[in-house]
Motif scaffolding. Structure first.
Motif, mmCIF file in Angstrom:
data_model
loop_
_atom_site.group_PDB
_atom_site.id
_atom_site.type_symbol
_atom_site.label_atom_id
_atom_site.label_comp_id
_atom_site.label_asym_id
_atom_site.label_seq_id
_atom_site.Cartn_x
_atom_site.Cartn_y
_atom_site.Cartn_z
ATOM 1 N N LYS A 22 0.812 -1.210 0.000
ATOM 2 C CA LYS A 22 0.000 0.000 0.000
ATOM 3 C C LYS A 22 0.851 1.269 0.000
ATOM 4 O O LYS A 22 0.331 2.363 -0.144
ATOM 5 N N ASN A 23 2.164 1.111 0.186
ATOM 6 C CA ASN A 23 3.067 2.257 0.187
ATOM 7 C C ASN A 23 4.400 1.864 -0.459
ATOM 8 O O ASN A 23 5.467 1.952 0.163
ATOM 9 N N PRO A 24 4.390 1.432 -1.716
ATOM 10 C CA PRO A 24 5.627 0.971 -2.348
ATOM 11 C C PRO A 24 6.666 2.068 -2.531
ATOM 12 O O PRO A 24 7.862 1.780 -2.612
ATOM 13 N N GLU A 25 6.224 3.331 -2.545
ATOM 14 C CA GLU A 25 7.162 4.446 -2.717
ATOM 15 C C GLU A 25 8.119 4.564 -1.536
ATOM 16 O O GLU A 25 9.181 5.175 -1.662
ATOM 17 N N ALA A 26 7.743 4.006 -0.398
ATOM 18 C CA ALA A 26 8.616 4.053 0.785
ATOM 19 C C ALA A 26 9.848 3.182 0.603
ATOM 20 O O ALA A 26 10.821 3.319 1.338
ATOM 21 N N GLY A 27 9.808 2.289 -0.371
ATOM 22 C CA GLY A 27 10.950 1.429 -0.647
ATOM 23 C C GLY A 27 10.932 0.167 0.197
ATOM 24 O O GLY A 27 10.219 0.069 1.189
ATOM 25 N N PRO A 28 11.736 -0.798 -0.212
ATOM 26 C CA PRO A 28 11.745 -2.071 0.494
ATOM 27 C C PRO A 28 12.760 -2.122 1.638
ATOM 28 O O PRO A 28 13.721 -1.359 1.666
#
Length: 63
Positions: A36-42
């Motif tokens: 739900k928040n892929p922009e935060a990075g892995p």
């Protein structure tokens, strides 16, 4: 390395506010991210760290 192919957890559902986890092989190990928040990075883990994490999750019972 090519772009990671993210796989969503089979326990993830749509339409709720729970955390949905995705995994992918990345150049330095295994990537774990919130779908739900892929922009935060892995969060990147080594194979050993990921195995330890999954063993711990499996051994923990949530009520």
């Amino acid at each position: 390395m090519t772009q990671p192919i993210w796989r969503k957890s089979s326990y993830s559902t749509t339409g709720n506010d729970e955390i949905c986890v995705e995994l992918a092989r990345v150049s330095s190990g295994i990537g774990v991210r919130d779908s739900k928040n892929p922009e935060a990075g892995p969060l990147t883990l080594t194979a050993r760290q990921f195995a330890s994490l999954t063993a711990r999750v499996r051994s923990t019972r949530l009520s």
